[in-house]
Design an enzyme around this catalytic site. Structure first.
Site, short mmCIF file in Angstrom:
data_model
loop_
_atom_site.label_atom_id
_atom_site.label_comp_id
_atom_site.label_asym_id
_atom_site.label_seq_id
_atom_site.Cartn_x
_atom_site.Cartn_y
_atom_site.Cartn_z
N GLY A 246 0.80 -1.21 0.01
CA GLY A 246 0.12 0.07 0.08
C GLY A 246 0.61 1.21 -0.10
N PRO A 282 5.22 -4.50 -0.18
CA PRO A 282 5.11 -3.45 -0.90
C PRO A 282 5.16 -3.87 -2.45
CG PRO A 282 7.04 -3.10 0.13
CD PRO A 282 6.68 -4.58 0.65
N GLY A 283 4.45 -3.27 -3.25
CA GLY A 283 4.39 -3.79 -4.72
C GLY A 283 4.83 -2.67 -5.50
N ARG A 284 3.77 -1.77 -5.63
CA ARG A 284 3.87 -0.66 -6.31
C ARG A 284 4.97 0.29 -5.98
NH1 ARG A 284 -0.88 1.95 -8.48
NH2 ARG A 284 -2.01 0.57 -7.07
N ARG A 320 -4.59 0.50 -16.86
CA ARG A 320 -4.78 1.33 -15.73
C ARG A 320 -5.79 2.77 -15.90
NH1 ARG A 320 -1.68 3.60 -12.63
NH2 ARG A 320 -2.71 2.90 -10.58
N CYS A 349 -10.26 -1.41 -30.63
CA CYS A 349 -11.64 -1.03 -31.03
C CYS A 349 -12.46 -1.01 -29.78
CB CYS A 349 -11.94 -2.15 -32.25
SG CYS A 349 -11.10 -2.23 -33.56
C1 LIG Z 1 -1.73 -6.25 -3.86
C2 LIG Z 1 -1.33 -6.70 -2.52
C3 LIG Z 1 0.08 -6.05 -2.17
C4 LIG Z 1 0.66 -5.06 -2.83
O1 LIG Z 1 -0.04 -3.88 -2.95
P1 LIG Z 1 0.70 -2.65 -3.39
O2 LIG Z 1 -0.22 -1.40 -3.23
O3 LIG Z 1 1.25 -2.63 -4.72
O4 LIG Z 1 1.91 -2.00 -2.41
C5 LIG Z 1 0.56 -6.68 -1.05
N1 LIG Z 1 -0.05 -7.50 -0.27
C6 LIG Z 1 -1.54 -8.27 -0.78
C7 LIG Z 1 -2.16 -9.10 -0.06
C8 LIG Z 1 -1.71 -7.73 -1.98
O5 LIG Z 1 -3.02 -8.13 -2.60
#
Ligand SMILES: *Cc1c(COP(=O)(O)O)cnc(C)c1O
Length: 427
Positions: A246, A282-284, A320, A349
């Site tokens: 997040g 963290p991902g994003r 997105r 399309c």
């Molecule tokens: C998607 C997700 C994340 C990563 O979320 P970000 O907003 O990209 O940091 C972490 N944990 C879980 C369980 C997720 O589904």
């Protein structure tokens, strides 16, 4: 941590966009367009910044692979010391291919199949985060068949409200499909304690993505701490607190940058109070700002008083904008100084096929390259073959070097799984 302390690998030199020391034009010519470009420096910098903010706290970073599962990116994060968080069997396979060991991997997901659970158990993951009572029963049963005792966490729905988030990226509010409802956690823990093949060692939450402030973490943690006390009282040997992902990314001017120091103190104090180890997912935060998508202008046209820039990338490459109403910065790779207000659209399309709407942007001509910024997370991983469009290539940049790390798909790839001679059977 304020804006500017994190590396921005994308800059203009001699009037042209560069990623680190590599001209974007060089990449587009070598790899074709559309192409996703990732900067290794950004990933390193962000990893180190977060690790520094957590340095006083027993913790491990588990990168959320779903944001961007590129193998070169995964290898880079593994070398930096990261673990991963996976949400499917396919993601687990990708993590293992990128060199992660079971103890580096935690797994989540609201709908794990029996096969995925078995694969996770056999890979001896650090933690399987369970999201319901029914899943708990299944994990215990499969672990029994395999002859294992499995470390599990409970993903808890902390039921916190999140301000300003797109409704699709809020995940921890009352009534969402994710996690075990707060009120059921203690009873589910008691059930787990009576099961021979699971060991409840963690509580987990993921309240949402792109969290603009620390409030959801603070509110969620407060609720998690209360539950941890209750779950410990019924006898669970809890060791891990997983606060999910997040951390936000600034997509456009004015977007918040994450307060890493504030985050570090918040979770650090909680871990000291609880005497537990922290997991973050963290991902994003790692992958969004490392990436741009380069696309070439195919046509210009005006229609009904509107200007259109028609590019060779569309919603199948980057969904997105149409899926989340996301706003990505868009710049010409070689700006002329002229501006235009236009829709930047793709060849698909669908009227919903756009990258930017009604945007004051660099005026670009046919053949020019356009960069769509902060396109490293939830971008290539969400690409599809709609309109039978091969998926784009992915390029990693490191200093003055670059490499195509995922090839562009071919027409053959689009038809690879179609059977020439299907085996018709009587039912
Ligand atoms: C998607 C997700 C994340 C990563 O979320 P970000 O907003 O990209 O940091 C972490 N944990 C879980 C369980 C997720 O589904």
């Amino acid at each position: 941590m304020g804006k500017g302390l994190l590396t921005n690998a994308y800059s203009y030199r001699d009037g042209a966009l560069h990623c680190e020391d590599v001209p974007a034009e060089t990449i587009a010519i070598a790899a074709g367009t559309p192409v996703f470009v990732y900067s290794a420096a950004v990933v390193r910098d962000r990893y180190r910044a977060l690790a520094a903010a957590l340095s006083g706290t027993p913790s491990r970073i588990h990168y959320s692979l779903k944001a961007n599962g590129n193998r070169a990116l995964l290898s880079l994060l593994r070398e930096l010391g990261s673990g991963v968080d996976v949400v499917s069997g396919g993601e687990l396979a990708k993590a293992i291919r990128a060199g992660y060991r079971g103890e580096d991997v935690i797994c989540g997901g609201v709908g794990k199949t029996a096969r995925e659970i078995r694969e996770a158990i056999q890979a001896r993951l650090k933690l399987i985060n369970v999201e319901s009572r029914a899943e708990l029963d299944l994990v215990n049963a499969i672990a029994g068949e395999v002859g294992a005792t499995v470390p599990i966490g409970f993903r808890v729905n902390p039921e916190v409200a999140i301000a300003n988030a797109h409704e699709y990226i809020a995940t921890g509010s009352r009534g969402h499909k994710f996690g075990i409802p707060r009120g059921d956690v203690v009873a589910t823990a008691q059930a787990a304690l009576a099961m021979p093949h699971v060991r409840l060692v963690g509580l987990d939450m993921h309240v949402g993505s792109q969290l603009a402030t620390l409030d959801p973490y603070r509110d969620g943690l407060r609720r998690l701490e209360g539950l941890i006390g209750e779950v410990r009282r019924v006898g669970a040997p809890l060791r891990y607190v997983d606060v999910g992902g997040g951390l936000p990314v600034a997509y456009v001017a004015g977007d918040p940058e994450p307060d890493l120091d504030g985050f570090g103190s918040l979770v650090g104090e909680a871990m000291r109070r609880l005497d537990m180890e922290l997991i973050v997912e963290p991902g994003r935060f790692f992958s969004a700002a490392c990436g741009v998508m380069l696309t070439r202008v195919l046509y210009r046209k005006s229609s009904g008083g509107k200007e259109y820039v028609i590019a060779d990338a569309g919603m199948n490459d980057l969904i997105r904008p149409s899926h989340y109403d996301a706003v990505h910065r868009v710049t010409a790779v070689r700006p002329t100084g002229r501006r235009v207000t236009a829709d930047l659209v793709g060849p698909i399309c669908e009227t919903g096929d756009f990258l930017a709407l009604d945007r004051d942007m660099d005026d670009v001509a046919v053949g020019d390259l356009v960069a769509v910024h902060e396109a490293g997370a939830y971008s290539y991983v969400m690409a599809s073959n709609y309109n039978a469009r091969p998926r784009a290539a992915e390029v990693m940049v490191d200093g003055h070097r670059f490499a195509v790390v995922t090839a562009r798909e071919t027409y053959d790839d689009l038809m690879r799984l179609e059977l020439d001679d299907p085996n018709w059977r009587d039912a």
